[in-house]
Structure formats: C-alpha cells, structure tokens
Scaffold this motif. Structure first.
Motif, PDB file in Angstrom:
ATOM      1  N   VAL A   1       4.711   6.711   1.909  1.00 30.65           N
ATOM      2  CA  VAL A   1       3.832   7.874   1.813  1.00 30.65           C
ATOM      3  C   VAL A   1       4.503   8.856   0.864  1.00 30.65           C
ATOM      4  CG1 VAL A   1       2.771   9.789   3.057  1.00 30.65           C
ATOM      5  CG2 VAL A   1       2.924   7.544   4.141  1.00 30.65           C
ATOM      6  N   LYS A   2       3.743   9.330  -0.134  1.00 23.82           N
ATOM      7  CA  LYS A   2       4.328  10.198  -1.157  1.00 23.82           C
ATOM      8  C   LYS A   2       3.525  11.480  -1.313  1.00 23.82           C
ATOM      9  CE  LYS A   2       6.271   6.379  -3.875  1.00 23.82           C
ATOM     10  NZ  LYS A   2       6.342   5.743  -5.214  1.00 23.82           N
ATOM     11  N   ARG A   3       4.238  12.515  -1.742  1.00 22.73           N
ATOM     12  CA  ARG A   3       3.582  13.768  -2.107  1.00 22.73           C
ATOM     13  C   ARG A   3       3.009  13.643  -3.516  1.00 22.73           C
ATOM     14  NH1 ARG A   3       4.851  17.657   1.601  1.00 22.73           N
ATOM     15  NH2 ARG A   3       6.695  17.263   2.906  1.00 22.73           N
ATOM     16  N   ALA A   4       2.224  14.638  -3.910  1.00 19.77           N
ATOM     17  CA  ALA A   4       1.629  14.621  -5.242  1.00 19.77           C
ATOM     18  C   ALA A   4       2.699  14.576  -6.334  1.00 19.77           C
ATOM     19  CB  ALA A   4       0.729  15.829  -5.440  1.00 19.77           C
ATOM     20  N   SER A   5       3.877  15.123  -6.027  1.00 22.34           N
ATOM     21  CA  SER A   5       4.977  15.129  -6.996  1.00 22.34           C
ATOM     22  C   SER A   5       5.628  13.761  -7.155  1.00 22.34           C
ATOM     23  CB  SER A   5       6.043  16.131  -6.559  1.00 22.34           C
ATOM     24  OG  SER A   5       6.604  15.740  -5.309  1.00 22.34           O
ATOM     25  N   GLY A   6       5.288  12.840  -6.258  1.00 22.59           N
ATOM     26  CA  GLY A   6       5.898  11.519  -6.288  1.00 22.59           C
ATOM     27  C   GLY A   6       7.036  11.356  -5.306  1.00 22.59           C
ATOM     28  N   ALA A   7       7.469  12.464  -4.688  1.00 28.63           N
ATOM     29  CA  ALA A   7       8.563  12.397  -3.717  1.00 28.63           C
ATOM     30  C   ALA A   7       8.091  11.691  -2.441  1.00 28.63           C
ATOM     31  CB  ALA A   7       9.053  13.800  -3.382  1.00 28.63           C
ATOM     32  N   GLU A   8       8.921  10.802  -1.952  1.00 25.50           N
ATOM     33  CA  GLU A   8       8.567  10.042  -0.757  1.00 25.50           C
ATOM     34  C   GLU A   8       8.738  10.895   0.497  1.00 25.50           C
ATOM     35  OE1 GLU A   8       9.952   5.931   1.528  1.00 25.50           O
ATOM     36  OE2 GLU A   8      10.198   6.120  -0.661  1.00 25.50           O
ATOM     37  N   VAL A   9       7.800  10.795   1.411  1.00 24.00           N
ATOM     38  CA  VAL A   9       7.867  11.506   2.693  1.00 24.00           C
ATOM     39  C   VAL A   9       8.534  10.588   3.706  1.00 24.00           C
ATOM     40  CG1 VAL A   9       6.541  12.595   4.543  1.00 24.00           C
ATOM     41  CG2 VAL A   9       5.781  12.812   2.163  1.00 24.00           C
ATOM     42  N   GLY A  10       9.733  10.969   4.122  1.00 20.61           N
ATOM     43  CA  GLY A  10      10.461  10.146   5.070  1.00 20.61           C
ATOM     44  C   GLY A  10       9.950  10.303   6.488  1.00 20.61           C
TER      45      GLY A  10
ATOM     46  N   ASN B   1       0.825  -1.206   0.000  1.00 24.67           N
ATOM     47  CA  ASN B   1       0.000   0.000   0.000  1.00 24.67           C
ATOM     48  C   ASN B   1       0.861   1.260   0.000  1.00 24.67           C
ATOM     49  OD1 ASN B   1      -2.383  -1.511   0.138  1.00 24.67           O
ATOM     50  ND2 ASN B   1      -2.244  -1.648   2.364  1.00 24.67           N
ATOM     51  N   ALA B   2       0.396   2.278  -0.734  1.00 29.45           N
ATOM     52  CA  ALA B   2       1.068   3.581  -0.759  1.00 29.45           C
ATOM     53  C   ALA B   2       0.043   4.663  -0.454  1.00 29.45           C
ATOM     54  CB  ALA B   2       1.723   3.831  -2.113  1.00 29.45           C
ATOM     55  N   GLY B   3       0.429   5.652   0.341  1.00 30.42           N
ATOM     56  CA  GLY B   3      -0.485   6.716   0.728  1.00 30.42           C
ATOM     57  C   GLY B   3      -0.046   8.062   0.199  1.00 30.42           C
ATOM     58  N   LEU B   4      -1.019   8.961  -0.019  1.00 31.31           N
ATOM     59  CA  LEU B   4      -0.723  10.336  -0.424  1.00 31.31           C
ATOM     60  C   LEU B   4      -0.600  11.211   0.814  1.00 31.31           C
ATOM     61  CD1 LEU B   4      -3.087  10.781  -3.507  1.00 31.31           C
ATOM     62  CD2 LEU B   4      -0.594  10.546  -3.513  1.00 31.31           C
ATOM     63  N   PHE B   5       0.410  12.059   0.813  1.00 31.37           N
ATOM     64  CA  PHE B   5       0.742  12.812   2.017  1.00 31.37           C
ATOM     65  C   PHE B   5      -0.400  13.709   2.479  1.00 31.37           C
ATOM     66  CE2 PHE B   5       2.563  16.654   3.999  1.00 31.37           C
ATOM     67  CZ  PHE B   5       3.022  16.061   5.157  1.00 31.37           C
ATOM     68  N   ASN B   6      -1.072  14.394   1.564  1.00 32.96           N
ATOM     69  CA  ASN B   6      -2.150  15.304   1.971  1.00 32.96           C
ATOM     70  C   ASN B   6      -3.251  14.566   2.735  1.00 32.96           C
ATOM     71  OD1 ASN B   6      -0.898  17.517   0.865  1.00 32.96           O
ATOM     72  ND2 ASN B   6      -1.997  17.402  -1.090  1.00 32.96           N
ATOM     73  N   GLN B   7      -3.593  13.371   2.252  1.00 37.61           N
ATOM     74  CA  GLN B   7      -4.615  12.584   2.938  1.00 37.61           C
ATOM     75  C   GLN B   7      -4.103  12.072   4.273  1.00 37.61           C
ATOM     76  OE1 GLN B   7      -7.920  12.005   2.133  1.00 37.61           O
ATOM     77  NE2 GLN B   7      -7.905  11.188   4.230  1.00 37.61           N
ATOM     78  N   VAL B   8      -2.848  11.612   4.279  1.00 35.93           N
ATOM     79  CA  VAL B   8      -2.258  11.111   5.530  1.00 35.93           C
ATOM     80  C   VAL B   8      -2.201  12.219   6.574  1.00 35.93           C
ATOM     81  CG1 VAL B   8      -0.142  10.208   6.584  1.00 35.93           C
ATOM     82  CG2 VAL B   8      -0.945   9.282   4.411  1.00 35.93           C
ATOM     83  N   ARG B   9      -1.856  13.440   6.140  1.00 37.45           N
ATOM     84  CA  ARG B   9      -1.782  14.556   7.088  1.00 37.45           C
ATOM     85  C   ARG B   9      -3.168  14.883   7.654  1.00 37.45           C
ATOM     86  NH1 ARG B   9      -1.458  19.911   8.437  1.00 37.45           N
ATOM     87  NH2 ARG B   9       0.520  20.532   9.406  1.00 37.45           N
ATOM     88  N   ARG B  10      -4.192  14.836   6.814  1.00 38.36           N
ATOM     89  CA  ARG B  10      -5.547  15.071   7.324  1.00 38.36           C
ATOM     90  C   ARG B  10      -5.944  13.996   8.332  1.00 38.36           C
ATOM     91  NH1 ARG B  10      -6.569  16.787   1.919  1.00 38.36           N
ATOM     92  NH2 ARG B  10      -7.210  14.673   1.322  1.00 38.36           N
ATOM     93  N   ASP B  11      -5.587  12.758   8.012  1.00 37.47           N
ATOM     94  CA  ASP B  11      -5.880  11.660   8.945  1.00 37.47           C
ATOM     95  C   ASP B  11      -5.131  11.864  10.263  1.00 37.47           C
ATOM     96  OD1 ASP B  11      -7.477  10.522   7.042  1.00 37.47           O
ATOM     97  OD2 ASP B  11      -5.968   9.070   6.357  1.00 37.47           O
ATOM     98  N   MET B  12      -3.872  12.326  10.153  1.00 33.69           N
ATOM     99  CA  MET B  12      -3.085  12.599  11.353  1.00 33.69           C
ATOM    100  C   MET B  12      -3.756  13.647  12.225  1.00 33.69           C
ATOM    101  SD  MET B  12       0.778  12.585   9.752  1.00 33.69           S
ATOM    102  CE  MET B  12       1.373  13.673  11.030  1.00 33.69           C
ATOM    103  N   GLN B  13      -4.222  14.720  11.596  1.00 30.34           N
ATOM    104  CA  GLN B  13      -4.888  15.785  12.349  1.00 30.34           C
ATOM    105  C   GLN B  13      -6.130  15.259  13.055  1.00 30.34           C
ATOM    106  OE1 GLN B  13      -5.282  18.501   8.992  1.00 30.34           O
ATOM    107  NE2 GLN B  13      -3.980  19.992  10.030  1.00 30.34           N
ATOM    108  N   ASN B  14      -6.911  14.453  12.352  1.00 28.10           N
ATOM    109  CA  ASN B  14      -8.143  13.920  12.937  1.00 28.10           C
ATOM    110  C   ASN B  14      -7.871  12.983  14.099  1.00 28.10           C
ATOM    111  OD1 ASN B  14      -9.681  15.318  11.051  1.00 28.10           O
ATOM    112  ND2 ASN B  14      -9.703  13.611   9.599  1.00 28.10           N
TER     113      ASN B  14
END
Length: 552
Positions: A359-368, A309-322
């Motif tokens: 977890v990746k950004r929209a640009s494809g860069a991986e979020v470490g 599974n791979a996640g998009l950072f914007n969605q992961v960040r929203r989930d983190m906030q919630n």
C-alpha cells in the motif's frame, strides 16, 4: 534391576533433568517425588505386562501413553506449588496461571486417596476427553507431530486450516512444558525415543519473541518471531487449496505483536476476508483479576491473495472506514469495551489493507503495518469519543493530552504497557515524551502509569498552570488541578477555572463527566469528579483577582 534401585535411579535422573535452575525439592517434596517416580515405574511395567498378555503392540503403546498422561496430570496436582481452593473445597493445580507461581504454603494430598487431585481423578478426566472426542466425530483423525514451518503434506492438499499460533512474547510455552516433559520422558519416553531424545523440550526453533534466547537483543527476538511466523504462514499458503480458507486466532495487547503477525500474513500472500472477536477467557481466571488482560481473541478468516496488486493509501483508508465503522457499532452493541475493542478493530481494518501486496501513498512511499495500525487506532479513538460524549466530532474539541488520558483509562486503567502508551499517544496526535514531561504519564521500562491528581501536584511545580507557549492548560490537567483544590472550597475552584477559561466551558464539564463514567465509583478520582459535578451549579462568581487573571 530391583524395584528400590529403579526408584532411586529415577530420583537421580529427576534431580538432574527437571528444571535445572530450580532444585527438585523446591517443586516436589520427597513424598511427592517418590510417589510420582513410583507411578512412572508402574506405567512402564504395565506396558510390559500388556505385551506379555498378548495385547497388540500399537494398542499396548496407546494404553501406556494414556497412563503416562495420567502421571503428568498427577504431577500437576501434586507439587509443592499447589494451593487449596477455599470455595470449591479442592486442591488447585500447579498451573493456575501460565507461570510457576510463588506460594507461601501448599496443599499436599495422598495420590491414592480417592479425593481431589488423586490418580483416579486424573484418569477420569482423560477418559472424559477420550469419550468427548469419540462423540464429536466418527471419522478417524490423523495427528502429525512436526514443525509448522515444514508441513509434511503436498501442495494444495488442505481445504481449511484453523490455527492458534504463539502469542508473540505472552507465554513461554516450551519452558513451561518442561514440567510435564520430564515425567512423560520417565513414563513413556522409551516408547517414543525420537520425541524424547533431549533432556528437556527443544527450544531453539520455538516461534516466540524471547530476547533471552538472542543475547538480550529485543530487535533480533522480534525479527526471529516474524521470520518463523512468515515461514509457517508460507507453508499454510502452500498446502491450502486455491479455494481454501485459513482461520488464525490471535490475542495480544501489544501492537508490536499485531504488527509482526500482520506482516507475516501479508508476506505469505493471505487476504483477510472477515474477522470477529469472541470472548475466550474466563473472567475468574487469575490473570484476569484486577488487570487489563484481554477477554477476547480475534478470529481472522483468510483466503489466498493474487500476487502483484498495489493499493493507494487514500482509497485503502476510505475502505477501512467503510468496513470498520459498522463493525465497531456491532462490537459496541455486543458489549465489547476497552482493550478488546481496539484489538477487535484490527481485523476489519485488515480486510482493506491485506488485499494488496503493498500500500503506497501518492508520493510513492510505502505504508507499513505500523502506520496502518495507527490509522486503525485513530478510527477507533474517534468512534469511542463519539460514544462517550454521545455526539460526533468530539475529538476535534478535546486536546490531545486529554484524549490520551481518557482513552488510556477507558482501555487499560492507570497501568498499561509503555509500548501501548506510545502508540496510543501517536494515535491521539501527541508524543509520549511530551506527556511524560508534563507529568501526565510516568514511563519506566515496559510499564506506563497515568499519574493521579495528587501525584502530579507533588511531582510538578507548574502543574495546572497555563503553558507559556500557548497560554492554555489541557482539560485533563485543569480537571486534576480542580480536584486538588476541592478541599479549599468552591471559591478556589471557581477562581481557578475562571483563570484557565474553563468555568463556563461546556466541553470541559462534558469531559469531566466522561472521566467520571470511565473511572466509576471504585476509583478515588472518579468519586472526586462526582463531587465536583455536584458543585457545578452552585459555584460562586469569580473574584476580581480571578477575573483580572491574577489567580494562581
């Protein structure tokens, strides 16, 4: 061999194998050393006597093992590093902290006196533990000694795992264990030859971040620790049932340590389902006094994650906030503050981040993992500022340097690890080098120190003056400059605050109040801010020079 020869032989062996860099006479005086080797000798003789009287070998070895542990406890209370517990009227043991301490004087007891620290007391504690274990469960337990990176169990064998792994670089466990190892080796080492085959504890494969073992290279030490933790977690993943649960206990102020642990967990295929902080440390322990030591450990509950599974950072960040927001409110209501709150928030953040292999950004860069931790800190920072100021969006009105100073004092005090200073600065949107250039913080090696108003005034000739590029002064700097001006009177304070445009700023005065509450009456600057706050309503009008911007 005659008894005297055995004792002399033990003393020679002890001198050779205890702590090689520290002569035996520095850890034990001659009477203590002689007493301990004598007890070790009689433990060996007791084992022989039990066999001669017809006791089964397994039972005789078990009894002798407990006697050997008694010798270890006796050593802990009979070294030249033991001090006297004034209020408890008893002897303090050697390891009052996780290190061999320096002492000016020591307490020596007679080990057969029937008083504090003697043999009967040592054995009484062993019996208590045996009885407590028997009361806990009537189901026999199996104990295996081995490496966490090679667990001698088949795949999917275990329902649940609870582990408290080594805390990065926090404690040199193997080195500290040498103190006890040599006494066990002398008393019962012959009963466990494979476990005591080396002169001191083996250290090459210990899961610890210790640059000394890697030629002083901190990066190699960090990589070694992460590799060992990954191997251990992979083994945990292998032996755990598909529906099994794993709980990891961790506590460390350094986000480098957390980054390493989280990387290992994610690589091993675990997903965090829940986490919670528990106060696990005594407030009266030596390490906790007058320090920013953590009082809580974070318990992280995990299950196996489906791979791929791979996640998009914007969605992961929203989930983190919630996830994080209600958890932070719960932690806050429970009285968790300071560094503990920062560390406790990592677990809830992991619940969103660890659902994915990457977890990746929209640009494809991986979020470490490092970026993930910065995001967690930003969320905590916003939460804390809202609580301190009792209003939302406080971080939008407070400059970065002031955010850094307020959160640093709130979480750690004036001194804290430089690694934490760097990452807290990043979370506040500023670089630590910039803060160091303006004399707010002084970084020396692994330690960062927030400078007081007086220290900054002595160090920086431009302290408190508007920046050439922005024409502004950070709130924390203006506040500290105002404290320096307190002895000069109210007119000097008014004129300065008028010049830097903070005299009528409600944000400035609310920030000053926040610093006063964080520092408290025990700190000199806290008392000075309280004095400043009492002058606020009675400040005179600014002079003409100040109104014209000529005050300096």
């Amino acid at each position: 061999m005659p008894d005297d020869d055995i004792i002399e032989y033990c003393r020679v062996l002890l001198h050779r194998t205890l702590v090689r860099s520290r002569p035996v006479e520095k850890l034990f005086n001659p009477r203590q050393a002689l007493s301990l080797v004598t007890f070790a000798k009689h433990v060996r003789e007791a084992h022989v006597a039990m066999l001669e009287h017809g006791m089964e070998e397994e039972m005789a070895r078990g009894v002798a093992s407990y006697l050997g542990i008694g010798v270890d406890r006796l050593a802990d209370y009979n070294s030249s590093l033991c001090t006297w517990h004034n209020t408890g009227e008893k002897v303090n043991h050697t390891y009052g902290r996780q290190a061999l301490p320096m002492v000016w004087d020591y307490t020596e007891i007679y080990p057969a006196s029937g008083s504090s620290g003697d043999w009967s007391g040592a054995f009484d504690w062993i019996i208590r533990n045996i009885n407590a274990g028997a009361l806990a469960s009537d189901v026999p337990s199996s104990v295996l000694r081995g490496s966490a990176t090679r667990i001698p169990l088949e795949d999917g064998f275990i329902d649940a795992i609870v582990t408290d792994p080594p805390y990065y670089d926090a404690v040199p466990y193997a080195d500290l264990a040498d103190f006890f190892y040599v006494w066990l080796k002398r008393s019962v080492g012959h009963l466990y030859p494979s476990e005591f085959r080396t002169p001191l504890t083996p250290k090459a494969q210990e899961a610890t971040q210790n640059p000394v073992r890697h030629g002083g290279d901190n990066d190699k030490a960090k990589q070694f620790y992460e590799d060992m933790m990954t191997k251990a977690f992979v083994e945990m993943h292998r032996v755990l049932k598909p529906s099994g649960q794993a709980t990891i206990v961790f506590a460390h102020k350094s986000t480098d340590a957390w980054e390493t642990l989280i990387s290992a967990l994610v690589k091993a295929g675990f997903r965090v389902e829940a986490s919670w902080p528990l106060h696990t440390e005594m407030a009266t322990r030596l390490r906790a006094r007058n320090s920013a030591a953590l009082a809580s450990s974070t318990f992280i509950n995990c299950s196996k994650r489906e791979a791929g599974n791979a996640g998009l950072f914007n969605q992961v960040r929203r989930d983190m906030q919630n996830i994080i927001q209600p958890q932070l409110e719960s932690f806050w209501d429970s009285g968790i503050r300071g560094a503990d709150l920062f560390m406790s928030a990592i677990g809830p953040g992991l619940e969103a981040y660890s659902q994915y292999d990457t977890v990746k950004r929209a640009s494809g860069a991986e979020v470490g993992v490092g970026e993930f931790l910065i995001e967690v800190r930003k969320l905590v920072l916003d939460f804390v500022l809202e609580r301190v100021f009792n209003e939302r969006s406080a971080s939008e009105r407070i400059d970065e340097a002031t955010q850094f100073a307020l959160l640093s004092l709130w979480a750690y005090g004036y001194e804290f690890p430089s690694d934490e200073a760097r990452k807290l600065a990043q979370s506040s949107g500023i670089e630590l080098d910039d803060l160091s250039k303006t004399s707010l913080v002084n970084v020396r090696g692994e330690k960062a120190v927030l400078l007081s108003a007086k220290e900054r005034a002595k160090k920086d000739d431009d302290f408190g003056k508007p920046r050439a590029e922005t024409g502004q002064v950070p709130m924390i700097e203006a506040l500290q400059k105002t404290l320096v001006l307190l002895p000069e009177g109210r007119q000097a304070i008014t004129d300065y605050l008028e010049t830097v445009k903070y005299r009528d700023s409600e944000s400035f005065w609310r920030t000053a109040q926040a610093f006063a509450e964080v520092l408290g009456d025990d700190e000199e600057e806290g008392r000075a801010i309280d004095e400043l706050m009492t002058l606020r309503d009675n400040l005179p009008k600014p002079s003409q020079a100040a109104q014209a911007g000529l005050f300096s």
